[in-house]
Design a protein around this motif. Structure first.
Motif, PDB file in Angstrom:
ATOM      1  N   LEU A  96      41.038   9.328  77.422  1.00 52.23           N
ATOM      2  CA  LEU A  96      42.507   9.247  77.388  1.00 52.23           C
ATOM      3  C   LEU A  96      43.054   8.827  78.753  1.00 52.23           C
ATOM      4  N   TYR A  97      42.563   9.452  79.814  1.00 49.41           N
ATOM      5  CA  TYR A  97      42.994   9.069  81.165  1.00 49.41           C
ATOM      6  C   TYR A  97      42.658   7.599  81.443  1.00 49.41           C
ATOM      7  N   TYR A  98      41.503   7.163  80.962  1.00 45.15           N
ATOM      8  CA  TYR A  98      41.038   5.800  81.193  1.00 45.15           C
ATOM      9  C   TYR A  98      42.014   4.768  80.609  1.00 45.15           C
ATOM     10  N   GLY A 114      43.034  16.059  69.325  1.00 47.01           N
ATOM     11  CA  GLY A 114      43.037  15.048  70.387  1.00 47.01           C
ATOM     12  C   GLY A 114      42.415  13.741  69.932  1.00 47.01           C
ATOM     13  N   GLN A 115      41.307  13.819  69.186  1.00 47.94           N
ATOM     14  CA  GLN A 115      40.656  12.611  68.676  1.00 47.94           C
ATOM     15  C   GLN A 115      41.574  11.844  67.724  1.00 47.94           C
ATOM     16  N   GLY A 116      42.309  12.579  66.920  1.00 50.61           N
ATOM     17  CA  GLY A 116      43.242  11.928  65.995  1.00 50.61           C
ATOM     18  C   GLY A 116      44.310  11.146  66.731  1.00 50.61           C
ATOM     19  N   GLN A 135      44.916   6.958  67.035  1.00 47.65           N
ATOM     20  CA  GLN A 135      46.208   6.333  66.739  1.00 47.65           C
ATOM     21  C   GLN A 135      46.831   5.692  67.978  1.00 47.65           C
ATOM     22  N   ARG A 136      46.102   5.732  69.073  1.00 43.49           N
ATOM     23  CA  ARG A 136      46.554   5.181  70.356  1.00 43.49           C
ATOM     24  C   ARG A 136      47.801   5.883  70.891  1.00 43.49           C
ATOM     25  N   ASN A 137      47.977   7.124  70.486  1.00 46.77           N
ATOM     26  CA  ASN A 137      49.067   7.940  71.024  1.00 46.77           C
ATOM     27  C   ASN A 137      48.462   8.762  72.169  1.00 46.77           C
ATOM     28  N   TYR A 138      48.253   8.088  73.296  1.00 40.77           N
ATOM     29  CA  TYR A 138      47.540   8.687  74.412  1.00 40.77           C
ATOM     30  C   TYR A 138      48.322   9.837  75.043  1.00 40.77           C
ATOM     31  N   ALA A 139      49.634   9.738  75.069  1.00 38.56           N
ATOM     32  CA  ALA A 139      50.439  10.815  75.662  1.00 38.56           C
ATOM     33  C   ALA A 139      50.270  12.116  74.869  1.00 38.56           C
ATOM     34  N   LYS A 154      48.367  15.592  76.066  1.00 38.60           N
ATOM     35  CA  LYS A 154      49.042  16.894  75.988  1.00 38.60           C
ATOM     36  C   LYS A 154      48.137  17.929  75.316  1.00 38.60           C
ATOM     37  N   ILE A 155      47.517  17.545  74.214  1.00 43.50           N
ATOM     38  CA  ILE A 155      46.640  18.454  73.464  1.00 43.50           C
ATOM     39  C   ILE A 155      45.399  18.808  74.285  1.00 43.50           C
TER      40      ILE A 155
END
Length: 167
Positions: free
Chosen positions: A131-133, A92-94, A98-102, A106-107
């Motif tokens: 991530l929600y933020y 999730g941190q990775g 990378q700004r791949n919030y979706a 999911k993770i």
């Protein structure tokens, strides 16, 4: 040189320890080389080493190489639950970095569904809230996730950031 002497060393544990040392010193390139050498020499206890190696790869911005290691650990039945939870967090941190919030959501949502207790790796709640933020439509969910983190946090700096985000 020491590098030439190490090439003849068959013990993968030495390479794991060197990888961990370089990781602790903030030298991800060297750490990665030694983790890879341990893997090539047949490290017999690869689970924690793979998590450490994946963490180094993520720090270097190489999510594409780290993700398969972490997924394998998450899906393998003999991996201890705490290692799986750490793997979820790193994955999730990775994606967050990378700004791949979706993908990060999911993770983390998969992780929370599998391990719902807020006591298990409270850092997951901080990351989930972060991530929600980042997604304005999900700000109300950010508030709840960050409150879960604050209630259990042992990290004053992250607690302050969480308070700042929830206002």
């Amino acid at each position: 040189t020491h590098r030439e002497a190490l090439q003849d060393c068959p013990d993968p544990l030495l390479f794991v320890l060197l990888g961990k040392s370089f990781k602790a010193l903030g030298l991800p390139d060297q750490a990665g080389r030694y983790f890879q050498a341990a893997w090539q020499r047949g490290n017999q206890e690869p689970q924690e080493m793979l998590v450490d190696w994946a963490e180094v790869l993520i720090e270097k911005g190489d999510q594409a190489s780290a993700a398969p290691f972490l997924r394998k650990l998450i899906e393998h039945p003999s991996v201890p639950e705490n290692t799986k939870q750490r793997a979820y967090l790193l994955l999730g941190q990775g994606w967050y970095r990378q700004r791949n919030y979706a993908e990060g959501l999911k993770i983390l949502e998969e992780s929370i569904a599998r391990y719902p207790s807020p006591e298990a790796f409270p850092e997951r709640w901080y990351l989930l809230g972060s991530l929600y933020y980042e997604i304005p439509a999900l700000n109300s969910k950010a508030y709840e996730a960050l409150r879960q983190f604050i209630a259990r946090s042992q990290d004053p700096a992250k607690t302050a950031l969480a308070y700042e985000r929830i206002g």
